[in-house]
Motif scaffolding. Sequence first.
Motif, PDB file in Angstrom:
ATOM      1  N   TRP A  70       1.235   1.691  -3.650  1.00 12.12           N
ATOM      2  CA  TRP A  70       0.006   2.182  -4.295  1.00 12.12           C
ATOM      3  C   TRP A  70      -0.203   3.663  -3.969  1.00 12.12           C
ATOM      4  O   TRP A  70      -0.535   4.457  -4.865  1.00 12.12           O
ATOM      5  CB  TRP A  70      -1.219   1.380  -3.847  1.00 12.12           C
ATOM      6  N   CYS A  71      -0.021   4.037  -2.709  1.00 15.27           N
ATOM      7  CA  CYS A  71      -0.245   5.435  -2.312  1.00 15.27           C
ATOM      8  C   CYS A  71       0.808   6.360  -2.910  1.00 15.27           C
ATOM      9  O   CYS A  71       0.484   7.416  -3.467  1.00 15.27           O
ATOM     10  CB  CYS A  71      -0.239   5.556  -0.783  1.00 15.27           C
ATOM     11  N   LEU A 115      -6.281  10.089   1.255  1.00 15.29           N
ATOM     12  CA  LEU A 115      -5.595   8.951   0.638  1.00 15.29           C
ATOM     13  C   LEU A 115      -5.372   7.824   1.634  1.00 15.29           C
ATOM     14  O   LEU A 115      -5.649   6.650   1.337  1.00 15.29           O
ATOM     15  CB  LEU A 115      -4.257   9.416   0.058  1.00 15.29           C
ATOM     16  N   PHE A 116      -4.909   8.160   2.824  1.00 17.99           N
ATOM     17  CA  PHE A 116      -4.625   7.117   3.806  1.00 17.99           C
ATOM     18  C   PHE A 116      -5.901   6.535   4.413  1.00 17.99           C
ATOM     19  O   PHE A 116      -5.931   5.353   4.774  1.00 17.99           O
ATOM     20  CB  PHE A 116      -3.705   7.669   4.901  1.00 17.99           C
ATOM     21  N   THR A 159       0.320   6.607  -6.695  1.00 14.66           N
ATOM     22  CA  THR A 159      -0.851   7.420  -7.036  1.00 14.66           C
ATOM     23  C   THR A 159      -0.546   8.907  -6.927  1.00 14.66           C
ATOM     24  O   THR A 159      -0.883   9.698  -7.813  1.00 14.66           O
ATOM     25  CB  THR A 159      -2.024   7.059  -6.103  1.00 14.66           C
ATOM     26  N   LEU A 160       0.110   9.294  -5.837  1.00 15.00           N
ATOM     27  CA  LEU A 160       0.457  10.705  -5.665  1.00 15.00           C
ATOM     28  C   LEU A 160       1.390  11.188  -6.774  1.00 15.00           C
ATOM     29  O   LEU A 160       1.210  12.282  -7.324  1.00 15.00           O
ATOM     30  CB  LEU A 160       1.110  10.915  -4.309  1.00 15.00           C
ATOM     31  N   THR A 201      -5.135  15.969   1.488  1.00 14.89           N
ATOM     32  CA  THR A 201      -4.579  15.005   0.542  1.00 14.89           C
ATOM     33  C   THR A 201      -4.117  13.733   1.235  1.00 14.89           C
ATOM     34  O   THR A 201      -4.499  12.618   0.853  1.00 14.89           O
ATOM     35  CB  THR A 201      -3.397  15.631  -0.226  1.00 14.89           C
ATOM     36  N   ILE A 202      -3.303  13.891   2.266  1.00 15.63           N
ATOM     37  CA  ILE A 202      -2.777  12.722   2.975  1.00 15.63           C
ATOM     38  C   ILE A 202      -3.894  12.016   3.741  1.00 15.63           C
ATOM     39  O   ILE A 202      -3.979  10.778   3.750  1.00 15.63           O
ATOM     40  CB  ILE A 202      -1.643  13.129   3.918  1.00 15.63           C
ATOM     41  N   LEU A 258      -8.642   6.070   2.737  1.00 19.62           N
ATOM     42  CA  LEU A 258      -9.063   5.119   1.707  1.00 19.62           C
ATOM     43  C   LEU A 258      -8.219   3.852   1.778  1.00 19.62           C
ATOM     44  O   LEU A 258      -8.743   2.731   1.692  1.00 19.62           O
ATOM     45  CB  LEU A 258      -8.937   5.765   0.327  1.00 19.62           C
ATOM     46  N   ALA A 259      -6.909   4.028   1.947  1.00 17.86           N
ATOM     47  CA  ALA A 259      -6.025   2.866   2.050  1.00 17.86           C
ATOM     48  C   ALA A 259      -6.386   2.013   3.266  1.00 17.86           C
ATOM     49  O   ALA A 259      -6.417   0.775   3.189  1.00 17.86           O
ATOM     50  CB  ALA A 259      -4.572   3.321   2.134  1.00 17.86           C
ATOM     51  N   TRP A 292       0.824  -1.216   0.000  1.00 15.66           N
ATOM     52  CA  TRP A 292       0.000   0.000   0.000  1.00 15.66           C
ATOM     53  C   TRP A 292       0.855   1.262   0.000  1.00 15.66           C
ATOM     54  O   TRP A 292       0.421   2.305  -0.498  1.00 15.66           O
ATOM     55  CB  TRP A 292      -0.975  -0.007   1.172  1.00 15.66           C
ATOM     56  N   THR A 343       5.858   5.304   2.299  1.00 15.44           N
ATOM     57  CA  THR A 343       5.237   6.098   1.235  1.00 15.44           C
ATOM     58  C   THR A 343       6.140   7.260   0.846  1.00 15.44           C
ATOM     59  O   THR A 343       6.311   7.568  -0.339  1.00 15.44           O
ATOM     60  CB  THR A 343       3.861   6.618   1.686  1.00 15.44           C
TER      61      THR A 343
END
Length: 483
Positions: free
Chosen positions: A45-46, A117-118, A49-50, A113-114, A120-121, A42, A195
């Motif tokens: 992925w994170c 995203l996190f 994505t960013l 943003t963070i 969702l993760a 993850w 990340t």
Amino acid sequence: MNQDPENVPTESSTAENSTTESVTPPQRPNWITDMRTSEDWWAIWCGGTLLLICMAAVWLGRPVGLEESIAAGEPMDVVSPLKSFLAKPGGWSVNPLAGLAGNWIGIAGALVTIGVLFALAMQLRGRSAKQFLVAFPAVFALAALAYVMAGQEVLKSYNLEYALWALLVGLVISNTVGTPEFLRPAILTEFFIKTGLVLLGAEVLMSRLLALGVPGVFVAWVVTPVVLISTYVFGQKVLKVPSKSLNMVVSADMSVCGVSAAIATAASCKAKKEELSLAIGLSLSFTVIMMVVLPAIIKAVGMDPILGGAWLGGTIDSTGAVAAAGAVLGDDALEVAATVKMIQNILIGVTAFCVAVYWVTYVERDPAGPRVGVSEIWYRFPKFVLGFIAMSVLFSILYASLPAGPELVNAMIKGSTKTLRGWFFCLAFVCIGLETNFRQLLPQLKGGKPLILYVCGQSLNLVLTLVMAYLMFKVVFPTAATP
């Protein structure tokens, strides 16, 4: 440090288990499950994505006629459209609010943003996004406070970087009133660090990574096994540490990569959970000290930042602490330090495999014991390193092949991803502070042998790593880290 925090035994879980209970390897998930739930995956992925979103924003917002201007030898400034929406607190002299003035939108943008995203993760990993969202603003506020403290012009003149303040903020809370339970769902030290390092991959062009990798392999792969074996033998022959498994876990923790190496090795040699807790406690405590003291020593003696970065990368236990300590010395030192540490991280799986073979073959000598497969190396391998390399390859290609590639990639880094990387590192060090309670270590140091073992082993590690780093980066490959 490359394992999920939930794998680290808590004080309560340690107390509940008998002294004969050992750390056994968990049942291995299949690939699909691992890629859907693992923190390492993850982080990829994170971070990926960013990077892709930030690069797309720069590409879509590039100035008209950019390619023609570059081809004609007329440089044109490229600025990321996201720059004003992602920011950190600035400098100030008397009023701390001056460091926030003009940056509110960017700070809020980083928070959202963070956080989104996190969250969702966490949800997709099967965790509670709601609990994370409740706790994250408070952890983010502590990170923002650290940035504000680091921005004071007098303190800044003494090179007291944000990492130190972030660590102190967390330590003050955890060692006085205690870390509130509601914050724990957002204390994701490893996730933040991994990340951030995936984001760092876009800043390290593949040509640089390959150049740094050759001397880095010698620093990480020659010194590390020498220190591990020497420390283990010293513990058995000189200190007479009663528990071979404790001896091995402390040796691996100190020489390879802190918590992750301790967890991997503990499973391989069937260490007791309290032994693993002790090794982790020692690692976290000395990580806190070394990440502050070593950069100060490097600056005080006027050591070359490249040499200093290699020294940090090969000695400090935590990947995040290496990155933060390297950042104190500058971007070049950070690049070298992070690269050496990630090369060293590869040894986690190899170490776990070799220890498992040694334990089954020589220590336990149990013919009915489980056989150790080569696949154990892959299971132990820190997968986020693959993300770092993948992003380095991808953005190296974009840098070299796109029209105005250097301008576009640099605009992305300077206008968005470097800021986000800074936030991830700052958040991680707030979390390290919140997780570290020195009082809990005192009962575990009775007799002093584990502490003596760690100090002696780390001292050997510091000396050998510095010698090897000097030979590799200053004598044999003196141009490897030249920008």
